[in-house]
Write a protein that holds these residues in place. Structure first.
Motif, PDB file in Angstrom:
ATOM      1  N   ASP A 180     -33.228 -13.700  12.404  1.00  0.00           N
ATOM      2  CA  ASP A 180     -32.624 -14.163  13.659  1.00  0.00           C
ATOM      3  C   ASP A 180     -31.013 -14.612  13.723  1.00  0.00           C
ATOM      4  O   ASP A 180     -30.599 -15.216  14.648  1.00  0.00           O
ATOM      5  CB  ASP A 180     -33.541 -15.204  14.471  1.00  0.00           C
ATOM      6  CG  ASP A 180     -33.560 -16.477  13.660  1.00  0.00           C
ATOM      7  OD1 ASP A 180     -33.275 -16.538  12.472  1.00  0.00           O
ATOM      8  OD2 ASP A 180     -34.144 -17.460  14.258  1.00  0.00           O
ATOM      9  N   ASP A 181     -30.688 -14.700  12.241  1.00  0.00           N
ATOM     10  CA  ASP A 181     -29.278 -15.094  12.102  1.00  0.00           C
ATOM     11  C   ASP A 181     -28.417 -14.104  12.732  1.00  0.00           C
ATOM     12  O   ASP A 181     -28.490 -12.927  12.196  1.00  0.00           O
ATOM     13  CB  ASP A 181     -28.990 -15.628  10.664  1.00  0.00           C
ATOM     14  CG  ASP A 181     -29.438 -16.722  10.092  1.00  0.00           C
ATOM     15  OD1 ASP A 181     -30.334 -17.447  11.068  1.00  0.00           O
ATOM     16  OD2 ASP A 181     -29.763 -17.034   8.994  1.00  0.00           O
ATOM     17  N   HIS A 182     -27.413 -14.225  13.444  1.00  0.00           N
ATOM     18  CA  HIS A 182     -26.264 -13.131  13.744  1.00  0.00           C
ATOM     19  C   HIS A 182     -25.307 -13.799  14.440  1.00  0.00           C
ATOM     20  O   HIS A 182     -25.001 -15.248  14.817  1.00  0.00           O
ATOM     21  CB  HIS A 182     -27.066 -12.359  14.905  1.00  0.00           C
ATOM     22  CG  HIS A 182     -27.480 -12.922  16.166  1.00  0.00           C
ATOM     23  ND1 HIS A 182     -28.503 -13.701  16.394  1.00  0.00           N
ATOM     24  CD2 HIS A 182     -26.587 -13.157  17.428  1.00  0.00           C
ATOM     25  CE1 HIS A 182     -28.486 -14.258  17.725  1.00  0.00           C
ATOM     26  NE2 HIS A 182     -27.253 -13.878  18.218  1.00  0.00           N
ATOM     27  N   ILE A 183     -24.065 -13.301  14.455  1.00  0.00           N
ATOM     28  CA  ILE A 183     -22.884 -13.751  15.128  1.00  0.00           C
ATOM     29  C   ILE A 183     -22.422 -12.585  16.107  1.00  0.00           C
ATOM     30  O   ILE A 183     -22.335 -11.518  15.591  1.00  0.00           O
ATOM     31  CB  ILE A 183     -21.626 -13.959  14.053  1.00  0.00           C
ATOM     32  CG1 ILE A 183     -22.086 -15.021  13.073  1.00  0.00           C
ATOM     33  CG2 ILE A 183     -20.549 -14.370  14.684  1.00  0.00           C
ATOM     34  CD1 ILE A 183     -21.151 -15.171  11.862  1.00  0.00           C
ATOM     35  N   THR A 223     -30.517 -15.078   4.205  1.00  0.00           N
ATOM     36  CA  THR A 223     -30.357 -14.768   5.891  1.00  0.00           C
ATOM     37  C   THR A 223     -31.893 -14.413   6.491  1.00  0.00           C
ATOM     38  O   THR A 223     -32.915 -14.033   5.906  1.00  0.00           O
ATOM     39  CB  THR A 223     -29.721 -13.461   6.214  1.00  0.00           C
ATOM     40  OG1 THR A 223     -29.887 -12.537   5.703  1.00  0.00           O
ATOM     41  CG2 THR A 223     -28.062 -13.934   5.795  1.00  0.00           C
ATOM     42  N   HIS A 224     -32.057 -14.994   7.593  1.00  0.00           N
ATOM     43  CA  HIS A 224     -33.096 -14.888   8.560  1.00  0.00           C
ATOM     44  C   HIS A 224     -32.639 -13.621   9.559  1.00  0.00           C
ATOM     45  O   HIS A 224     -31.844 -13.459   9.795  1.00  0.00           O
ATOM     46  CB  HIS A 224     -33.570 -16.199   9.152  1.00  0.00           C
ATOM     47  CG  HIS A 224     -33.704 -17.326   8.200  1.00  0.00           C
ATOM     48  ND1 HIS A 224     -34.682 -17.231   7.268  1.00  0.00           N
ATOM     49  CD2 HIS A 224     -32.954 -18.503   7.759  1.00  0.00           C
ATOM     50  CE1 HIS A 224     -34.776 -18.473   6.599  1.00  0.00           C
ATOM     51  NE2 HIS A 224     -33.552 -19.116   6.835  1.00  0.00           N
TER      52      HIS A 224
END
Length: 89
Positions: A15-18, A12-13
């Motif tokens: 800035d990866d988010h939900i 994951t990076h």
């Protein structure tokens, strides 16, 4: 949080988010369940979603496999070797 069985997934990076919109009642239920498990809300939600995703992927793969024709369907059942192979597939 338990680890995923899919270790080959990309990392994951930052800035990866939900983002999810939930009612106060929904977040309360999730918070209580996470607390009972001894996890953070984020760990609880991520683990639950990954469990469900892995189950759905497995069920999809199993359905595709079941729908695929076998190589031994048109064999002569009197041939014991081919009958054995057909029974094993």
């Amino acid at each position: 949080m338990s680890e995923s069985v899919h270790q080959d997934l990309p990392a994951t990076h930052a800035d990866d988010h939900i983002a999810l919109r939930m009612s106060a009642e929904q977040i309360l239920v999730i918070r209580k369940a996470a607390e009972l498990a001894g996890w953070t809300v984020i760990d609880y939600v991520l683990s639950t979603v990954l469990d469900r995703a892995e189950r759905d992927l497995y069920e999809h793969a199993a359905a595709l496999e079941a729908a695929a024709p076998t190589d031994f369907t048109d064999t002569d059942p009197s041939d014991p070797f081919l009958a054995l192979l057909s029974a094993l597939t």
